[in-house]
Write an enzyme that holds these catalytic residues in place. Structure first.
Site, PDB file in Angstrom:
ATOM      1  N   SER A  75       0.858  -1.174   0.000  1.00 21.57           N
ATOM      2  CA  SER A  75       0.000   0.000   0.000  1.00 21.57           C
ATOM      3  C   SER A  75       0.898   1.229   0.000  1.00 21.57           C
ATOM      4  O   SER A  75       1.643   1.450   0.953  1.00 21.57           O
ATOM      5  CB  SER A  75      -0.901  -0.033   1.243  1.00 21.57           C
ATOM      6  OG  SER A  75      -1.605   1.181   1.371  1.00 21.57           O
ATOM      7  N   LYS A  85      -1.151  -0.958  -4.375  1.00 26.35           N
ATOM      8  CA  LYS A  85      -2.325  -0.127  -4.056  1.00 26.35           C
ATOM      9  C   LYS A  85      -1.818   1.287  -3.848  1.00 26.35           C
ATOM     10  O   LYS A  85      -0.796   1.479  -3.190  1.00 26.35           O
ATOM     11  CB  LYS A  85      -2.979  -0.671  -2.775  1.00 26.35           C
ATOM     12  CG  LYS A  85      -3.856   0.308  -1.986  1.00 26.35           C
ATOM     13  CD  LYS A  85      -4.664  -0.423  -0.928  1.00 26.35           C
ATOM     14  CE  LYS A  85      -4.762   0.360   0.370  1.00 26.35           C
ATOM     15  NZ  LYS A  85      -5.516  -0.390   1.410  1.00 26.35           N
ATOM     16  N   LYS A 143      -2.866   5.322  -2.633  1.00 25.02           N
ATOM     17  CA  LYS A 143      -3.856   6.138  -1.935  1.00 25.02           C
ATOM     18  C   LYS A 143      -4.246   7.297  -2.838  1.00 25.02           C
ATOM     19  O   LYS A 143      -3.396   7.862  -3.530  1.00 25.02           O
ATOM     20  CB  LYS A 143      -3.251   6.675  -0.631  1.00 25.02           C
ATOM     21  CG  LYS A 143      -2.955   5.589   0.398  1.00 25.02           C
ATOM     22  CD  LYS A 143      -4.233   5.010   0.979  1.00 25.02           C
ATOM     23  CE  LYS A 143      -3.922   4.037   2.113  1.00 25.02           C
ATOM     24  NZ  LYS A 143      -5.153   3.543   2.754  1.00 25.02           N
ATOM     25  N   ASP A 187      -7.180   3.380  -3.062  1.00 26.37           N
ATOM     26  CA  ASP A 187      -7.897   3.492  -1.787  1.00 26.37           C
ATOM     27  C   ASP A 187      -8.126   4.964  -1.461  1.00 26.37           C
ATOM     28  O   ASP A 187      -7.178   5.730  -1.319  1.00 26.37           O
ATOM     29  CB  ASP A 187      -7.066   2.828  -0.675  1.00 26.37           C
ATOM     30  CG  ASP A 187      -7.812   2.726   0.647  1.00 26.37           C
ATOM     31  OD1 ASP A 187      -8.969   3.204   0.732  1.00 26.37           O
ATOM     32  OD2 ASP A 187      -7.240   2.163   1.610  1.00 26.37           O
ATOM     33  N   GLU A 211     -11.200   1.165  -3.388  1.00 23.59           N
ATOM     34  CA  GLU A 211     -11.486   0.919  -1.971  1.00 23.59           C
ATOM     35  C   GLU A 211     -12.092   2.150  -1.297  1.00 23.59           C
ATOM     36  O   GLU A 211     -11.558   3.259  -1.408  1.00 23.59           O
ATOM     37  CB  GLU A 211     -10.162   0.524  -1.284  1.00 23.59           C
ATOM     38  CG  GLU A 211     -10.297   0.048   0.151  1.00 23.59           C
ATOM     39  CD  GLU A 211      -8.954  -0.438   0.700  1.00 23.59           C
ATOM     40  OE1 GLU A 211      -8.032  -0.736  -0.103  1.00 23.59           O
ATOM     41  OE2 GLU A 211      -8.810  -0.493   1.934  1.00 23.59           O
ATOM     42  N   ASP A 217     -13.948  -1.015   3.104  1.00 23.38           N
ATOM     43  CA  ASP A 217     -13.026  -1.184   4.227  1.00 23.38           C
ATOM     44  C   ASP A 217     -13.730  -0.610   5.459  1.00 23.38           C
ATOM     45  O   ASP A 217     -14.426  -1.340   6.194  1.00 23.38           O
ATOM     46  CB  ASP A 217     -11.701  -0.458   3.896  1.00 23.38           C
ATOM     47  CG  ASP A 217     -10.699  -0.402   5.045  1.00 23.38           C
ATOM     48  OD1 ASP A 217     -11.033  -0.817   6.164  1.00 23.38           O
ATOM     49  OD2 ASP A 217      -9.565   0.065   4.839  1.00 23.38           O
ATOM     50  N   LYS A 236     -10.289  -6.444   8.164  1.00 19.08           N
ATOM     51  CA  LYS A 236      -9.249  -6.133   9.154  1.00 19.08           C
ATOM     52  C   LYS A 236      -9.813  -6.579  10.500  1.00 19.08           C
ATOM     53  O   LYS A 236     -10.890  -6.123  10.901  1.00 19.08           O
ATOM     54  CB  LYS A 236      -8.971  -4.627   9.222  1.00 19.08           C
ATOM     55  CG  LYS A 236      -8.318  -4.049   7.978  1.00 19.08           C
ATOM     56  CD  LYS A 236      -8.127  -2.542   8.110  1.00 19.08           C
ATOM     57  CE  LYS A 236      -7.514  -1.978   6.846  1.00 19.08           C
ATOM     58  NZ  LYS A 236      -7.541  -0.499   6.829  1.00 19.08           N
ATOM     59  N   GLY A 272      -4.429  -3.928   6.119  1.00 20.59           N
ATOM     60  CA  GLY A 272      -3.355  -3.718   7.091  1.00 20.59           C
ATOM     61  C   GLY A 272      -3.468  -2.360   7.759  1.00 20.59           C
ATOM     62  O   GLY A 272      -4.183  -1.479   7.271  1.00 20.59           O
TER      63      GLY A 272
HETATM   64  O1  OSB Z   1      -7.143   2.149   4.577  1.00 17.19           O
HETATM   65  O2  OSB Z   1      -6.114   0.342   4.310  1.00 17.19           O
HETATM   66  C1  OSB Z   1      -6.185   1.449   4.840  1.00 17.19           C
HETATM   67  C2  OSB Z   1      -3.042   2.110   6.910  1.00 17.19           C
HETATM   68  C3  OSB Z   1      -3.574   2.766   7.986  1.00 17.19           C
HETATM   69  C4  OSB Z   1      -4.928   3.006   8.025  1.00 17.19           C
HETATM   70  C5  OSB Z   1      -5.743   2.592   6.967  1.00 17.19           C
HETATM   71  C6  OSB Z   1      -5.203   1.927   5.869  1.00 17.19           C
HETATM   72  C7  OSB Z   1      -3.826   1.713   5.841  1.00 17.19           C
HETATM   73  C8  OSB Z   1      -3.134   1.089   4.722  1.00 17.19           C
HETATM   74  C9  OSB Z   1      -1.797   0.446   5.013  1.00 17.19           C
HETATM   75  O3  OSB Z   1      -3.522   1.134   3.574  1.00 17.19           O
HETATM   76  C10 OSB Z   1      -1.773  -1.019   4.798  1.00 17.19           C
HETATM   77  C11 OSB Z   1      -0.516  -1.643   5.371  1.00 17.19           C
HETATM   78  O4  OSB Z   1      -0.486  -1.910   6.584  1.00 17.19           O
HETATM   79  O5  OSB Z   1       0.418  -1.842   4.607  1.00 17.19           O
HETATM   80 MG    MG Z   2      -8.414   1.060   3.247  1.00 16.90          MG
END
Ligand code: OSB
Ligand code: MG
Length: 370
Positions: A135, A161, A163, A188, A213, A238, A262, A290
């Site tokens: 991510s 992925k 953001k 995401d 996402e 999510d 999660k 994650g």
């Molecule tokens: O939205 O998936 C998410 C990290 C912190 C809070 C929300 C998210 C995330 C990530 C990181 O996308 C995923 C990772 O731990 O590599």
């Molecule tokens: Mg997410």
């Protein structure tokens, strides 16, 4: 299994690189490590609440309060062996899933150690290695983003992925897609759009993405249904899926085509497994999200992702993607086929590096059974 004591550690760990999402930027990740003692053994759990209420309303502060004042007193000095018992015991505490999940994880770890069984087996996992991706947070420009993605592809990650947020969506995603035409790519938004603003995302539908996402708000399951009707690309939820019921609502409303699970967000591994089971029964693919976990939470995510319904790569990257120094002796590494091995030792299968734990601990509270 009678609990003798429960200890909370407020941790702050420097990330190898800042992680930026539509809700904020993190340079040092905070979380709470929970340790519980029983029969001479120690179980560990990670509460993934962050310093700020950006992803969830919960924070390190609220989770500390809930665990200390409400959860710990229900457990100390009492028998508590099954996760289902734990869920029933904390049922009257409204919400606060991240806090509950952290403690539940410690109970799983302890029980696994007592029984000599790995968590993946206790949960019903079927794999000894799981497909993972990375991510990638918001970068300063599309060019920097492409360079960052290139670095992760070179490291062997088979799924990327990125953001997105308003103003940093179509341009960023197009730049990555044009630079890497055939990679598995997904985005995401972390709730950054609404039905009034989502149309700016329409061009993403032409970029052959695995999924989009959580474009809309946490409580907008119905609006996600409207959005999914307008998009070819699968919508993945999510933040919206906080209980088994919410997963059912999403399924029945056809609000999404994929769910990110999660354990923290849904109140514990036991609840994550229930959501997995429901999705599997109804043919909805899931994958493991994650929260920038330490080695403790990462071990838990790997065990969860070994269940059969986790058919898309998880946000479970190698330890060195997050931390130079971790609190576990074990470090997770990426295999050449973009998988990570699931721990096979009892419980979570990890051991705590006490020097590192001490170094990253900002506050500690030990609660004993009377
Ligand atoms: O939205 O998936 C998410 C990290 C912190 C809070 C929300 C998210 C995330 C990530 C990181 O996308 C995923 C990772 O731990 O590599
Ligand atoms: Mg997410």
């Amino acid at each position: 299994m009678k609990l003798d004591s429960l200890t909370l550690h407020h941790l702050r760990m420097p990330l190898v690189a800042p992680f930026e999402t539509s809700f904020g930027r993190t340079t040092d990740r905070e979380c709470i490590l929970i340790s519980i003692q029983s029969e001479g053994l120690t179980g560990y759990g990670e509460c993934v609440a962050d310093r700020d209420p950006g992803y969830s309303y919960e924070t390190v502060g609220t989770a500390w309060h809930i665990m200390k004042e409400f959860i710990a007193p229900l457990l100390l000095g009492r028998d508590s062996d099954e996760a289902e018992h734990f869920q029933r015991r904390v049922e009257h505490i409204r919400g606060h899933h991240l806090a509950k999940a952290g403690v539940e994880m410690a109970l799983w770890d302890l029980r696994g150690k007592l029984e000599g069984r790995p968590l993946r087996e206790m949960l019903g996992g079927i794999r000894d290695r799981v497909q993972v991706g990375v991510s990638v947070g918001l970068q300063t420009s599309p060019e920097v983003l492409v360079k960052t993605v290139e670095k992760y592809l070179a490291a062997g990650y088979g799924r990327i992925k990125i953001k997105i947020k308003p103003g940093r969506d179509v341009g960023d995603t197009t730049a990555v897609r044009e630079a890497f035409l055939t990679i598995k790519l997904q985005v995401d938004a972390n709730s950054a759009y609404s039905l009034a603003t989502w149309e700016s995302l329409k061009p993403l539908d032409l970029l052959d993405l695995l999924l989009i996402e959580q474009p809309l708000n946490e409580d907008d399951i119905w609006d996600h249904r409207k959005l999914q009707k307008e998009l070819r690309t699968p919508v993945c939820l999510d933040e919206s899926i906080i209980t088994l019921r919410h997963a059912r609502y999403a399924l029945e409303m056809e609000a999404c085509k994929i769910i990110n699970i999660k354990a923290g967000r849904v109140g514990g591994l036991s609840q994550a497994v229930l959501i997995h089971d429901l999705c599997r029964e109804r043919g909805m693919p899931v994958w493991c999200g994650g929260m920038l976990e330490t080695g403790v939470g990462r071990a838990s995510n790997l065990a969860l992702a070994s269940l059969p319904g986790f058919v898309l790569p998880g946000d479970i990257s190698a330890s060195n993607r997050y931390y130079t120094e971790d609190i576990t002796c074990e470090r997770f590494t990426l295999n050449p086929d973009s998988t990570i091995d699931v721990p096979s030792g009892p419980g979570l299968g990890v051991t705590i590096e006490s020097g590192a734990l001490k170094k990253f601990t900002l506050a500690e509270l030990r609660l004993d059974a009377e």
